[in-house]
Motif scaffolding. Structure first.
Motif, mmCIF file in Angstrom:
data_model
loop_
_atom_site.group_PDB
_atom_site.id
_atom_site.type_symbol
_atom_site.label_atom_id
_atom_site.label_comp_id
_atom_site.label_asym_id
_atom_site.label_seq_id
_atom_site.Cartn_x
_atom_site.Cartn_y
_atom_site.Cartn_z
ATOM 1 N N ARG A 163 25.723 -27.709 19.246
ATOM 2 C CA ARG A 163 26.176 -28.203 18.780
ATOM 3 C C ARG A 163 24.968 -29.535 18.854
ATOM 4 O O ARG A 163 24.817 -30.232 19.757
ATOM 5 C CB ARG A 163 27.134 -29.348 19.700
ATOM 6 C CG ARG A 163 27.620 -30.965 19.639
ATOM 7 C CD ARG A 163 28.501 -30.111 17.873
ATOM 8 N NE ARG A 163 30.304 -29.779 18.366
ATOM 9 C CZ ARG A 163 30.515 -28.497 17.629
ATOM 10 N NH1 ARG A 163 30.174 -29.362 16.486
ATOM 11 N NH2 ARG A 163 31.857 -28.598 18.154
ATOM 12 N N THR A 164 24.260 -29.857 17.306
ATOM 13 C CA THR A 164 23.306 -30.462 17.204
ATOM 14 C C THR A 164 23.722 -31.575 16.534
ATOM 15 O O THR A 164 22.575 -32.738 16.044
ATOM 16 C CB THR A 164 22.371 -29.479 15.385
ATOM 17 O OG1 THR A 164 23.015 -29.311 14.758
ATOM 18 C CG2 THR A 164 22.135 -28.001 16.783
ATOM 19 N N GLU A 168 28.164 -30.313 9.713
ATOM 20 C CA GLU A 168 28.581 -28.634 8.176
ATOM 21 C C GLU A 168 27.563 -28.219 9.058
ATOM 22 O O GLU A 168 28.530 -27.078 9.138
ATOM 23 C CB GLU A 168 28.150 -29.443 6.518
ATOM 24 C CG GLU A 168 28.337 -27.922 6.028
ATOM 25 C CD GLU A 168 27.773 -28.373 4.752
ATOM 26 O OE1 GLU A 168 27.430 -27.557 3.509
ATOM 27 O OE2 GLU A 168 27.174 -30.231 4.569
ATOM 28 N N MET A 169 26.894 -27.536 9.695
ATOM 29 C CA MET A 169 26.074 -26.475 9.959
ATOM 30 C C MET A 169 26.743 -26.275 11.238
ATOM 31 O O MET A 169 26.774 -24.292 11.639
ATOM 32 C CB MET A 169 24.970 -27.035 9.766
ATOM 33 C CG MET A 169 24.094 -26.014 10.739
ATOM 34 S SD MET A 169 22.425 -25.774 10.728
ATOM 35 C CE MET A 169 21.355 -26.987 12.094
ATOM 36 N N ASP A 170 27.187 -27.337 11.942
ATOM 37 C CA ASP A 170 27.686 -27.110 13.858
ATOM 38 C C ASP A 170 29.448 -26.953 12.982
ATOM 39 O O ASP A 170 29.228 -25.231 14.046
ATOM 40 C CB ASP A 170 27.937 -28.772 14.237
ATOM 41 C CG ASP A 170 26.881 -28.813 14.669
ATOM 42 O OD1 ASP A 170 25.732 -27.792 14.441
ATOM 43 O OD2 ASP A 170 26.773 -29.991 15.058
ATOM 44 N N GLU A 171 29.632 -26.294 12.340
ATOM 45 C CA GLU A 171 31.251 -26.253 12.211
ATOM 46 C C GLU A 171 31.087 -24.897 11.238
ATOM 47 O O GLU A 171 31.739 -23.456 11.380
ATOM 48 C CB GLU A 171 31.804 -26.526 10.533
ATOM 49 C CG GLU A 171 33.300 -26.342 10.370
ATOM 50 C CD GLU A 171 33.551 -26.837 9.553
ATOM 51 O OE1 GLU A 171 34.760 -27.268 8.561
ATOM 52 O OE2 GLU A 171 33.383 -28.148 9.598
ATOM 53 N N LYS A 172 29.957 -24.667 10.933
ATOM 54 C CA LYS A 172 29.684 -22.990 10.206
ATOM 55 C C LYS A 172 29.145 -22.328 11.339
ATOM 56 O O LYS A 172 29.723 -21.173 11.550
ATOM 57 C CB LYS A 172 28.408 -23.064 9.509
ATOM 58 C CG LYS A 172 29.040 -23.484 7.884
ATOM 59 C CD LYS A 172 27.999 -23.666 6.291
ATOM 60 C CE LYS A 172 28.299 -24.459 4.992
ATOM 61 N NZ LYS A 172 27.215 -24.588 4.520
ATOM 62 N N ILE A 199 19.682 -23.431 9.674
ATOM 63 C CA ILE A 199 20.957 -22.366 8.837
ATOM 64 C C ILE A 199 21.745 -22.322 10.329
ATOM 65 O O ILE A 199 21.597 -22.219 11.156
ATOM 66 C CB ILE A 199 20.160 -20.678 8.700
ATOM 67 C CG1 ILE A 199 18.406 -21.487 7.768
ATOM 68 C CG2 ILE A 199 20.994 -19.758 8.063
ATOM 69 C CD1 ILE A 199 18.123 -19.821 7.394
ATOM 70 N N PRO A 200 22.821 -21.918 10.090
ATOM 71 C CA PRO A 200 23.915 -21.787 10.783
ATOM 72 C C PRO A 200 23.394 -21.332 11.886
ATOM 73 O O PRO A 200 23.259 -19.679 11.329
ATOM 74 C CB PRO A 200 25.052 -21.121 9.951
ATOM 75 C CG PRO A 200 25.071 -22.103 9.317
ATOM 76 C CD PRO A 200 23.747 -22.044 8.835
#
Length: 320
Positions: A163-164, A168-172, A199-200
């Motif tokens: 969890r950064t 958007e990336m966290d959701e992916k 990148i996810p």
């Protein structure tokens, strides 16, 4: 790597600047002094239609064999003509450790390759991290980093994401962790939550004690196939458990005394604050330490070597 649609390719990627002249005394595990280059295997699967690019990395810790086996078997199993998009697989990143059966680190410089990404350094592990980041990871849309139970570890199968703060990336990444299909999802928080790539990425774990066991290989393979289905890269629906437990952060427990350790719990067990998880006895057989849970949660990892010294890691525990 440019390869024809609907095809596969296996090759070795050479690490620039890593060739060295060995001058040490002959070691039966490593061989006599001679010039050597450093390289690691890479597998490419180019689908018949455009789509996502999935990167799968295994063998960063080279004694975590189910992840390595699963990466190899995935390459063999996937039909490139039935694939949409691309898959790049590194089945054994830490190749020197693989052949010398060295846990955790690269024996050529004593460094964990996984800790080099995004950090500066000049030894071989940093050079490997640099070329993987530049040539493979940066070209990918999603990263699945496979691990699983090094030589002295038993670990609950799970998929973890950081969890950064990048929503958007966290959701992916969270979706990727769910798609892997393990019973546990580990949401890394605080010091565990590192944004190494834009990148996810997930870290998927299944395995124990440096063993190659079929059931753990199958967890990894099923997880990769689930992700491919969820990303519409292959046909079918992901096979997911009816309920997945999301764990939020973790804590570690270290031994305070030396002696023989025996655990009362297993990985995946729910635990309560102050519960006695295990005991350490001295060589007279006397209990010198009772190891208790700091908080309610679930046992994520146990270091299974029974001989403990003070300050040795014993447990990692998730928090609900």
């Amino acid at each position: 790597m440019n390869i024809e649609p609907g095809t596969k390719k296996f090759e070795y990627m050479e690490v620039p600047g890593a060739a060295t002249e060995r001058t040490f005394v002959n070691n039966p595990l490593i061989g006599p002094p001679r010039p050597r280059k450093s390289e690691f295997p890479v597998m490419y699967i180019n689908g018949s239609a455009e789509g996502e690019h999935l990167c799968v990395i295994a063998g960063t810790h080279a004694c975590e064999y189910p992840s390595i086996d699963a990466a190899i078997r995935t390459f063999q199993q996937i039909d490139a003509n039935e694939l949409t998009g691309r898959i790049t697989i590194i089945p054994v990143l830490n190749i020197a450790a693989f052949w010398t059966r060295t846990p955790y680190i690269n024996p050529l410089d004593g460094i964990d390759i996984g800790a080099t990404f995004g950090n500066e350094g000049s030894s071989i592990s940093y050079l490997i991290g640099e070329i993987v980041l530049k040539e493979i990871i940066s070209q990918s849309d999603f990263i699945v980093d496979l691990h699983g139970g090094d030589v002295i570890e038993d670990i609950a199968p799970h998929a973890g994401f950081s969890r950064t703060g990048d929503e958007e990336m966290d959701e992916k990444a969270q979706n990727l962790a769910k798609l892997f299909g393990a019973d546990f999802i580990f949401e890394r928080l605080g010091k565990d939550a590192t944004k190494k790539f834009d990148i996810p990425r997930i870290i998927a774990e299944a395995g124990r004690e440096g063993k190659l066991e079929k059931k753990y290989t199958e967890i990894h393979i099923k997880g990769i196939l689930n992700i491919l289905k969820g990303l519409d890269m292959i046909k079918g629906e992901p096979d997911l458990p009816s309920k997945q437990k999301v764990m939020h952060g973790r804590y570690e427990i270290f031994a305070e005394k030396a002696g023989l350790f025996a655990s009362n719990v297993e990985v995946g067990d729910p635990i309560q604050k102050s519960e006695v998880l295990g005991r350490i006895r001295n060589l007279k057989g006397e209990v010198v330490e009772e190891i208790t849970a700091k908080k309610d949660g679930v046992v994520q990892l146990i270091t299974t070597n029974p001989v403990k010294q003070a300050d040795d890691l014993v447990y990692k525990c998730w928090m609900p």
